[in-house]
Design an enzyme around this catalytic site. Structure first.
Site, PDB file in Angstrom:
ATOM      1  CG  ASP A 383      -1.403  -1.420   0.616  1.00  0.00           C
ATOM      2  OD1 ASP A 383      -2.315  -2.241   0.436  1.00  0.00           O
ATOM      3  OD2 ASP A 383      -0.213  -1.676   0.399  1.00  0.00           O
ATOM      4  CG  ASP A 436       2.056  -4.613  -3.119  1.00  0.00           C
ATOM      5  OD1 ASP A 436       1.511  -3.581  -2.709  1.00  0.00           O
ATOM      6  OD2 ASP A 436       1.798  -5.744  -2.673  1.00  0.00           O
TER       7      ASP A 436
END
Length: 533
Positions: A383, A436
């Site tokens: 990420d 997420d």
């Protein structure tokens, strides 16, 4: 059924790759530069441009103020609605032959400095200057090195090329076009952020408690089946267990590498047809997830609803309930796909996405903290790299470019939960990527199963603390989004420490870290047995 579930999981492996929290709206890059030139130290502001054609309200555009010139009011009621006219020449680099007195002058970018355009427009009596960019981006209009002192007292703004084209089209046949310029204030917190936070946390909690919520009535249904049906119960249960995929450390690493490769493919080959492939895959996964959720909830409250069957070509004997629900889900997904550009399409997208993620979290499981550490640490690096470090290689953030749908022909990727910013004058959406929710959700689901298997109370267990940790991590993500002026955030930067870090620290303090680390293995069983003795 097993093949369908596994196919849904494969779809998830494609869709989970986007892990990002962003605000899809008009944004202004942070601007820290200062100027020592008098009259050229204004703060850059996003503005709204409303238009009227022959008295009828037309399109609205976004714009950007210059470093120089007077400021605009924050409320439209206090702004002046004035006629507009194109300067002649269009570049406004020499005195205009068009009458500008009391009007808003329109100019195209180029041929001379922005300050020159503004000074000439002001000398001609213009009430404001609107510069039309040659691109869709909003360029920062600053002073040139030759400027020593400025005395520009009219507002100077820039609008994108599409806005200029619309105004030019409206002025054909000598139509009267009036403009109103103002700079509305953006709210510190939009209610949509709270709703999105609740959706993300609620999805993880619902997925973790799903089997607990639905298992009681399902077991009763098994007990009340006819003898012929009862002979197939164990087989059905075995098939259900076979559908579950236990992630191991090796597959966790391979998965993150695969997600990275898929993200790069999206970045380089993003186009409307590629997005359409993603939309089709999303609809297939969403239909399966929605079907699973609806059927499970109906059977929990109506034990006899699933007993009627019918024979269909190719499919054989299927439940009437399952077939009707499937038709409804397919129609729902098709309507969403057709109407995906509508202002209300986010509702259908969120419903399909939440159902998909709840189903995925039933099918994919983390066996212990060891595998969770490998998966989440890899996702943590993934990420951060694709949001913050990829510009060093690709000259822009790959994750943000993909999330925005650059080069997609106006299409947007569907692997996001999104809610419109209703209180924001700039509109747009607050969004969160599936990754997420799914990455931390796997760990939160594991903590619930661990607490249940070890008969831990709410406070003495791990599930409650991980849900709180996830909520805090998501809050910190949105705080970072606000502090960085809407720049997309790698949410796992905040979520991994607040979930994986919490369970590791709690396990260490309680002396249960080894049991959590090796849970489900022979060494873990030995530890638990010796503890029980």
């Amino acid at each position: 059924m097993a093949m369908a579930c596994r196919f849904g999981t494969l779809i998830w492996l494609f869709l989970i790759g986007l892990s990002l929290v962003v605000a899809d709206d008009v944004s202004l890059d942070e601007d820290d530069s200062t100027s020592q030139i008098p009259g050229c130290n204004n703060k850059l502001q996003l503005i709204k441009v409303k238009s009227w054609v022959n008295g009828i309200e037309g399109e609205s555009f976004s714009g950007l103020t210059a470093r120089f010139g007077s400021s605009l009011p924050s409320k439209s009621e206090k702004a002046l609605r004035l006629p507009s006219v194109f300067s002649n020449p269009l570049s406004s680099c020499s005195s205009s032959s068009s009458k500008l007195n009391g009007l808003i002058a329109l100019s195209v970018r180029g041929d001379c400095a922005f300050t020159t355009k503004a000074e000439l427009a002001q000398s001609g009596g213009a009430a404001a200057l609107v510069v039309i960019n040659d691109k869709e981006d909003l360029y920062k209009m600053v002073c040139s090195t030759n400027d020593t002192s400025l005395n520009i007292s009219i507002p100077v703004v820039m609008i994108p090329k599409s806005g200029g084209d619309a105004l030019n089209k409206s002025m054909l046949n000598e139509k009267k076009v009036e403009l109103l310029l103002y700079a509305p204030n953006r709210p510190v917190v939009d209610f949509s952020v709270i709703l999105l936070w609740l959706m993300a946390v609620g999805t993880i909690v619902a997925a973790s408690l799903w089997s607990e919520f639905t298992s009681e009535r399902t077991d009763e249904r098994y007990n009340e089946l006819s003898p012929k049906e009862s002979s197939n119960v164990e087989t059905a249960k075995d098939d259900s267990e076979a559908d579950i995929i236990d992630i191991n450390a090796k597959s966790a690493v391979v998965f993150v590498i695969t997600a990275s490769s898929f993200l790069v493919l999206l970045y380089f080959f993003m186009s409307s047809w590629f997005v359409w492939i993603l939309i089709v895959l999303f609809c297939i996964g969403g239909v399966e997830g929605m079907h699973n959720c609806i059927v499970t909830l109906i059977l929990r409250n109506c034990r006899n609803c699933g007993r009627k069957t019918l024979n269909l070509p190719l499919l054989g004997e299927v439940s009437v309930l399952s077939f009707v629900v499937l038709l409804f889900c397919v129609v729902f997904a098709v309507v969403w796909a057709v109407r995906r550009q509508a202002s209300y399409s986010w509702i259908g997208q969120d419903i399909l996405g939440i159902c998909l993620m709840i189903t995925v979290l039933q099918l994919a499981r983390l066996p212990n903290i060891k595998v969770a550490s490998v998966l989440l640490c890899c996702a943590f690096v993934y990420d951060i790299f694709w949001v913050f470090l990829s510009p060093l290689i690709f000259h822009e953030s790959v994750m943000i470019a993909v999330a925005r749908g650059d080069n997609s022909g106006g299409e947007s990727i569907p692997m996001l939960l999104r809610i419109p910013r209703l209180a924001d004058p700039w509109g747009g959406y607050d969004m969160i990527g599936f990754g997420d929710i799914l990455f931390p959700g796997l760990l939160v689901s594991f903590s619930f199963r661990y607490d249940k298997a070890n008969k831990k109370g709410v406070a003495q267990g791990y599930f409650l603390w991980l849900v709180i940790g996830y909520g805090v991590g998501l809050f910190l993500t949105y705080l970072g989004l606000y502090l960085m002026d809407g720049h997309g955030q790698p949410a796992l930067l905040y979520l991994v420490p607040c979930t994986l870090g919490v369970i590791v620290l709690l396990g260490l303090v309680r002396g249960e870290l080894k049991a959590l680390w090796d849970y489900g293995t022979e060494s873990s069983s030995t530890v638990n047995n010796s503890g029980g003795a």
